[in-house]
Design a protein around this motif. Structure first.
Motif, PDB file in Angstrom:
ATOM      1  N   SER A  28      20.259-143.530  69.069  1.00  0.00           N
ATOM      2  CA  SER A  28      21.611-143.209  69.514  1.00  0.00           C
ATOM      3  C   SER A  28      22.375-144.485  69.862  1.00  0.00           C
ATOM      4  N   GLN A  29      21.716-145.412  70.551  1.00  0.00           N
ATOM      5  CA  GLN A  29      22.354-146.685  70.887  1.00  0.00           C
ATOM      6  C   GLN A  29      22.730-147.454  69.625  1.00  0.00           C
ATOM      7  N   LEU A  30      21.854-147.417  68.614  1.00  0.00           N
ATOM      8  CA  LEU A  30      22.144-148.096  67.345  1.00  0.00           C
ATOM      9  C   LEU A  30      23.363-147.479  66.680  1.00  0.00           C
ATOM     10  N   PHE A  31      23.420-146.151  66.625  1.00  0.00           N
ATOM     11  CA  PHE A  31      24.586-145.474  66.043  1.00  0.00           C
ATOM     12  C   PHE A  31      25.871-145.845  66.802  1.00  0.00           C
ATOM     13  N   GLN A  32      25.781-145.848  68.128  1.00  0.00           N
ATOM     14  CA  GLN A  32      26.955-146.185  68.936  1.00  0.00           C
ATOM     15  C   GLN A  32      27.410-147.617  68.656  1.00  0.00           C
ATOM     16  N   CYS A  33      26.462-148.524  68.533  1.00  0.00           N
ATOM     17  CA  CYS A  33      26.779-149.929  68.310  1.00  0.00           C
ATOM     18  C   CYS A  33      27.404-150.135  66.930  1.00  0.00           C
ATOM     19  N   ILE A  34      26.801-149.540  65.896  1.00  0.00           N
ATOM     20  CA  ILE A  34      27.346-149.692  64.546  1.00  0.00           C
ATOM     21  C   ILE A  34      28.713-149.038  64.454  1.00  0.00           C
ATOM     22  N   SER A  35      28.869-147.866  65.063  1.00  0.00           N
ATOM     23  CA  SER A  35      30.151-147.160  65.005  1.00  0.00           C
ATOM     24  C   SER A  35      31.251-147.940  65.707  1.00  0.00           C
ATOM     25  N   TYR A  36      30.877-148.686  66.733  1.00  0.00           N
ATOM     26  CA  TYR A  36      31.855-149.530  67.424  1.00  0.00           C
ATOM     27  C   TYR A  36      32.355-150.635  66.502  1.00  0.00           C
ATOM     28  N   LEU A  37      31.443-151.204  65.714  1.00  0.00           N
ATOM     29  CA  LEU A  37      31.817-152.286  64.801  1.00  0.00           C
ATOM     30  C   LEU A  37      32.370-151.764  63.488  1.00  0.00           C
ATOM     31  N   VAL A  38      31.741-150.714  62.955  1.00  0.00           N
ATOM     32  CA  VAL A  38      32.109-150.164  61.638  1.00  0.00           C
ATOM     33  C   VAL A  38      32.220-148.649  61.771  1.00  0.00           C
ATOM     34  N   PRO A  39      33.373-148.136  62.182  1.00  0.00           N
ATOM     35  CA  PRO A  39      33.508-146.686  62.426  1.00  0.00           C
ATOM     36  C   PRO A  39      33.210-145.831  61.209  1.00  0.00           C
ATOM     37  N   GLU A  40      33.319-146.389  59.995  1.00  0.00           N
ATOM     38  CA  GLU A  40      33.121-145.570  58.793  1.00  0.00           C
ATOM     39  C   GLU A  40      31.662-145.181  58.560  1.00  0.00           C
ATOM     40  N   PHE A  41      30.708-145.863  59.201  1.00  0.00           N
ATOM     41  CA  PHE A  41      29.296-145.640  58.888  1.00  0.00           C
ATOM     42  C   PHE A  41      28.793-144.293  59.402  1.00  0.00           C
ATOM     43  N   ALA A  42      29.080-143.946  60.641  1.00  0.00           N
ATOM     44  CA  ALA A  42      28.493-142.742  61.243  1.00  0.00           C
ATOM     45  C   ALA A  42      29.513-142.031  62.122  1.00  0.00           C
ATOM     46  N   LYS A  43      29.386-140.702  62.169  1.00  0.00           N
ATOM     47  CA  LYS A  43      30.236-139.880  63.021  1.00  0.00           C
ATOM     48  C   LYS A  43      29.341-138.941  63.839  1.00  0.00           C
ATOM     49  N   ARG A  44      29.638-138.854  65.125  1.00  0.00           N
ATOM     50  CA  ARG A  44      28.898-137.912  65.975  1.00  0.00           C
ATOM     51  C   ARG A  44      29.498-136.528  65.788  1.00  0.00           C
ATOM     52  N   GLN A  45      28.703-135.599  65.283  1.00  0.00           N
ATOM     53  CA  GLN A  45      29.177-134.249  65.004  1.00  0.00           C
ATOM     54  C   GLN A  45      28.990-133.298  66.180  1.00  0.00           C
ATOM     55  N   ALA A  46      27.988-133.554  67.003  1.00  0.00           N
ATOM     56  CA  ALA A  46      27.728-132.673  68.156  1.00  0.00           C
ATOM     57  C   ALA A  46      26.996-133.486  69.211  1.00  0.00           C
ATOM     58  N   GLY A  47      27.028-132.961  70.443  1.00  0.00           N
ATOM     59  CA  GLY A  47      26.359-133.651  71.528  1.00  0.00           C
ATOM     60  C   GLY A  47      27.342-134.091  72.597  1.00  0.00           C
ATOM     61  N   PRO A  48      26.846-134.673  73.677  1.00  0.00           N
ATOM     62  CA  PRO A  48      27.730-135.078  74.777  1.00  0.00           C
ATOM     63  C   PRO A  48      28.684-136.183  74.352  1.00  0.00           C
ATOM     64  N   ASP A  49      29.950-136.016  74.725  1.00  0.00           N
ATOM     65  CA  ASP A  49      30.956-137.036  74.465  1.00  0.00           C
ATOM     66  C   ASP A  49      31.235-137.736  75.791  1.00  0.00           C
ATOM     67  N   TRP A  50      30.615-138.874  75.969  1.00  0.00           N
ATOM     68  CA  TRP A  50      30.670-139.571  77.258  1.00  0.00           C
ATOM     69  C   TRP A  50      32.070-140.088  77.563  1.00  0.00           C
ATOM     70  N   ILE A  51      32.767-140.541  76.557  1.00  0.00           N
ATOM     71  CA  ILE A  51      34.072-141.151  76.789  1.00  0.00           C
ATOM     72  C   ILE A  51      35.129-140.088  77.082  1.00  0.00           C
ATOM     73  N   ALA A  52      35.124-138.997  76.282  1.00  0.00           N
ATOM     74  CA  ALA A  52      36.114-137.936  76.467  1.00  0.00           C
ATOM     75  C   ALA A  52      35.700-136.922  77.524  1.00  0.00           C
ATOM     76  N   GLN A  53      34.479-137.070  78.075  1.00  0.00           N
ATOM     77  CA  GLN A  53      33.975-136.193  79.137  1.00  0.00           C
ATOM     78  C   GLN A  53      33.880-134.735  78.683  1.00  0.00           C
ATOM     79  N   ARG A  54      33.342-134.546  77.486  1.00  0.00           N
ATOM     80  CA  ARG A  54      33.172-133.181  76.965  1.00  0.00           C
ATOM     81  C   ARG A  54      31.699-132.939  76.623  1.00  0.00           C
ATOM     82  N   ASP A  55      31.280-131.675  76.788  1.00  0.00           N
ATOM     83  CA  ASP A  55      29.927-131.230  76.394  1.00  0.00           C
ATOM     84  C   ASP A  55      28.826-132.059  77.064  1.00  0.00           C
ATOM     85  N   MET A  56      29.044-132.437  78.310  1.00  0.00           N
ATOM     86  CA  MET A  56      28.060-133.271  78.990  1.00  0.00           C
ATOM     87  C   MET A  56      26.784-132.513  79.343  1.00  0.00           C
ATOM     88  N   ASN A  57      26.804-131.192  79.198  1.00  0.00           N
ATOM     89  CA  ASN A  57      25.605-130.400  79.482  1.00  0.00           C
ATOM     90  C   ASN A  57      24.626-130.402  78.315  1.00  0.00           C
TER      91      ASN A  57
END
Length: 813
Positions: free
Chosen positions: A462-491
């Motif tokens: 997950s950390q790797l995906f987050q890091c790559i997405s920060y540098l290259v947003p086109e590589f991976a997209k989070r489709q489901a799961g907690p959204d820490w920044i937008a404060q959604r689905d934290m359960n």
């Protein structure tokens, strides 16, 4: 006298037999293009298939011992990679440098039909050397005067802005009725130039480009960096002449005149300012890599500063030229029309075969009308507009033109042969992906489901995906799961990622090599650069960066941010910003084990400080704007939740005391008053009856207070819906308000009342409806009956009165 005033119509589309033109002709035959000379100059426009077509003839006729090409000298070691059979354009040299002013990058793209690339490939086939002779970009960077520490631009060293926008070209476009320089160029060179002998074609390119150049003063050419580049290239040409007998020089046509007049050029470059001094000063780090490129990026219409637009169209023209087609444009426009028809029919656009026949016929007619041997891309677009767009051109009818634009630009991605010029960040990316078994050898879309709490390895992925997405947003997209920044689905405890690798991802990674040689280093430096733009007192934004760093596994970076966040909290005087900081820091504290901070003793102190500072700013709330109230409400609710928690760090009376002071403030906005009284009641500091009393004060108060009733209820319902669900007094007071309102006042209040009741669930709304029905002594289902139209009631009443009069006249009643 202005040279443009001397322009008259001749066989060179606008040049006259004036002295300057005679001098240019003489210069051309003696010093530019004389195959008996030791040096032959071949002026080009970047990415021109016609120039490449004639260039092959020149190489065959002149048989040079060496070919010198306008391109960055640092790219010379990469020429074997570019000419490798496994390299398939579009490709580019990617050049980066970093000095005391910051860092910048530029591109040197090459298409299959670019004259520079054609020259490299032909030299490779013939076994003769080829070299780039231009300065590296850092010596002539346009950003040196005002270096930017925060902005990286995609810049091309093949910029043709001066050539394409000169006064000479503008006047010539007007004279020839061409809409742009690109249309003029296609007419005169890409189409007309194919029918001319190579010598005449080269002379035309030299003449057009030189007359454009003459529109600019030496000072302007010095400022743009053209003179210092030409002086350097002239030096390299002179060195080659000392070693080889036959030297072929290929540069942009704008530079040819300056290179031939190198003596003059040397005089003009005397007294260069420090900005144009090509000597190294200070510690400069530079790198150059071969990288993949795309048709879309190379198209001038997409912001690229040089070369021709509609790159895929001209790529097909090049195919026809290689196959010695006698009518390359006629064949290509027909092929594009056929593909356009198929695309439109796939998208269920209403086009017919007769439309296509009409379009093809119009291309030929427009070409003849415009004095062209064949119809080009501009005739193709005009014909498509006329034949395929039905009626007026609007957003709803321009689908044919959108599809045509895509076909003309193309979607090809190049590839680079395996080579020894390893790019550290790309190698790190591939190694990390291989370590976690991510599929990067195919371009298909892949899915990865991660169990964040149960599997430590999944947290690393997950950390790797987050890091790559920060540098290259086109590589991976989070489709489901907690959204820490937008404060959604934290359960949620699982993340689902979809990712796809392509050569485009590699290109984006190379761009980020500017920041470092590994993913972690690049992400760290990029974040540090972004943080420089955040004011010191914006604690919420800094806390968000801290969270983002933790999500990427950059714990050291996050800890460096700890001091910045703490200092910002002490400077931050805005309640909303402090609450945002508190929200983020509290979330980090709650999930500290997952984020790798389970043993950090300082985090709890930071949360406490954010809480105290936010509580201290509660007194600001009576002077806030209405558009901030939603955020403020969430902040107050967070403070109340922490105040009610069992954690010792929040167990003080400050929050309750400030809440009491707010409720005593007559200027407190109604919505915030509703929130505060509901929270105070829930904490046991105020009675439930006080909510009713304050509501009664609005309902029975002045007209202005009455209009604020709905806002007060919104605040109450945000925190304490049960105050309305189970308290008859508040229901009766609101019912009395609605009964006494005039029709106009009721209509004006409806939006805010409706918004207030959106806080209730459907089941709760049904319960309220039953209580209202009991209050009016009717069944609850009667309240769902549709209301009769007022006009209909008036008509029925009129009819009833008329019948009564008639019955009375006949004494029937």
């Amino acid at each position: 006298m202005d040279r443009l005033d001397q322009v008259e119509t001749t066989d060179v589309a606008g040049l006259s037999d004036v002295t300057d033109f005679n001098q240019l002709q003489s210069l051309f035959y003696t010093s530019v293009y004389n195959l008996n000379n030791r040096t032959v100059y071949f002026p080009i426009r970047h990415h021109s298939p016609a120039c490449s077509h004639h260039l092959l003839h020149v190489i065959g006729d002149y048989k040079p011992d060496i070919i010198l090409i306008e391109g960055p000298e640092s790219g010379n070691p990469l020429i074997p990679v570019l000419t490798d059979e496994a390299t398939l354009p579009p490709v580019s040299l990617y050049y980066t440098y970093e000095d005391e002013y910051g860092r910048e990058a530029c591109y040197y793209p090459m298409l299959r039909y670019s004259p520079e690339y054609v020259a490299l490939k032909q030299a490779h086939r013939l076994g003769i050397p080829a070299q780039f002779i231009d300065l590296d970009y850092r010596h002539v960077s346009r950003n040196t005067e005002s270096p930017s520490q925060t902005e990286q631009k995609e810049i091309s060293v093949q910029d043709e802005t001066l050539l394409a926008s000169s006064e000479f070209i503008n006047r010539l476009c007007e004279k020839t009725n061409c809409r742009s320089f690109d249309e003029l160029w296609e007419k005169v060179f890409e189409i007309g130039g194919l029918q001319k002998p190579t010598s005449a074609f080269v002379q035309d390119v030299f003449t057009y480009c030189t007359l454009s150049r003459m529109c600019y003063t030496p000072e302007r050419l010095m400022t743009s960096g053209d003179l210092v580049r030409e002086a350097h290239m002239a030096k390299r040409i002179k060195e080659a002449e000392e070693q080889y007998q036959r030297v072929l020089v290929i540069t942009g046509g704008f530079h040819t005149f300056g290179l031939v007049n190198s003596t003059v050029q040397e005089k003009e470059t005397k007294g260069n300012s420090t900005r144009h001094d090509i000597s190294d000063s200070g510690n400069v780090q530079e790198q150059v890599y071969p990288m993949v490129y795309t048709f879309a990026e190379a198209d001038r219409l997409n912001g690229y500063a040089s070369g021709m637009p509609y790159v895929y169209f001209y790529d097909q023209i090049w195919d026809q030229l290689l196959h010695t087609s006698r009518s390359p444009y006629r064949v290509t426009t027909l092929n594009v029309l056929s593909r356009l028809m198929r695309k439109l029919r796939e998208r269920e656009e209403h086009v017919s075969t007769s439309d296509a026949i009409e379009a093809y016929s119009m291309i030929q007619g427009l070409a003849e009308l415009r004095g062209k041997q064949e119809g080009g891309v501009y005739e193709l677009m005009d014909a498509a507009l006329s034949s395929f767009v039905k009626g007026e051109l609007t957003l709803a009818t321009d689908k044919p033109l959108q599809e045509l634009q895509l076909l003309l630009t193309g979607d090809a991605i190049g590839s680079v042969a395996p080579n020894a010029f390893h790019i550290p960040i790309v190698e790190d990316f591939k190694a990390r992906c291989t370590e976690f078994k991510l599929q990067i050898r195919t371009t298909g879309q892949h899915k990865k489901v991660l169990d964040l709490y149960a599997k430590p390895e999944h947290r690393l992925i997950s950390q790797l995906f987050q890091c790559i997405s920060y540098l290259v947003p086109e590589f991976a997209k989070r489709q489901a799961g907690p959204d820490w920044i937008a404060q959604r689905d934290m359960n949620l405890v699982r993340e689902t990622w979809e990712y796809m690798y392509s050569s485009r991802i590699e290109a984006r990674l190379i761009e980020n090599s500017l920041y470092g040689g590994t993913l972690a280093t690049a992400a760290t430096r990029k974040m540090e650069e972004q943080m420089r733009d955040i004011p010191d007192h914006h604690s919420g934004e800094l806390a968000q960066k801290m969270l983002q760093a933790l999500l990427m596994g950059l714990q050291e970076t996050a800890m460096q941010l700890y001091t910045k966040v703490r200092d910002a909290l002490r400077r931050d005087g805005h309640f909303l910003s402090l609450c945002n900081s508190l929200t983020i820091l509290n979330r980090i504290h709650q999930h500290r084990r997952l984020l790798g901070l389970s043993d950090d003793p300082h985090l709890s102190e930071l949360v406490s400080e954010a809480y105290r500072n936010a509580v201290d700013k509660l007194q600001q709330l009576s002077r806030t704007n209405a558009d901030e109230h939603e955020g403020i409400i969430q902040g107050i609710k967070l403070l109340a939740m922490l105040a009610e928690s069992a954690e010792e760090q929040f167990q003080d009376t400050a929050f309750r005391n400030h809440l009491h002071e707010l409720l005593s403030d007559s200027k407190l906005p109604a919505q915030l008053e509703g929130v505060c009284i509901a929270i105070a009641s829930g904490l046991g500091d105020r009675s439930r009856e006080e909510i009713v009393e304050r509501a009664r004060g609005y309902i029975r108060g002045t007209p202005e207070q009455t209009r604020q009733t709905a806002l007060f209820l919104q605040g109450v319902f945000t925190v304490a819906r049960d105050a309305f669900l189970y308290e008859d007094q508040l229901l009766q007071e609101l019912n009395g308000l609605i009964e006494q309102l005039s029709y106009d006042d009721f209509i004006a209040m409806i939006p805010e009342l409706r918004l207030a009741f959106t806080y209730f669930t459907p089941m709760e709304t049904n319960l309220i409806a039953e209580r209202v029905a009991n209050l009016h002594q009717v069944r609850s289902d009667e309240m769902l009956m549709p209301v009769l139209d007022e006009q209909l009631l008036i008509r029925y009443r009129t009819q009833d009165e008329a019948l009564r009069k008639e019955f009375a006249a006949w004494k029937l009643i």
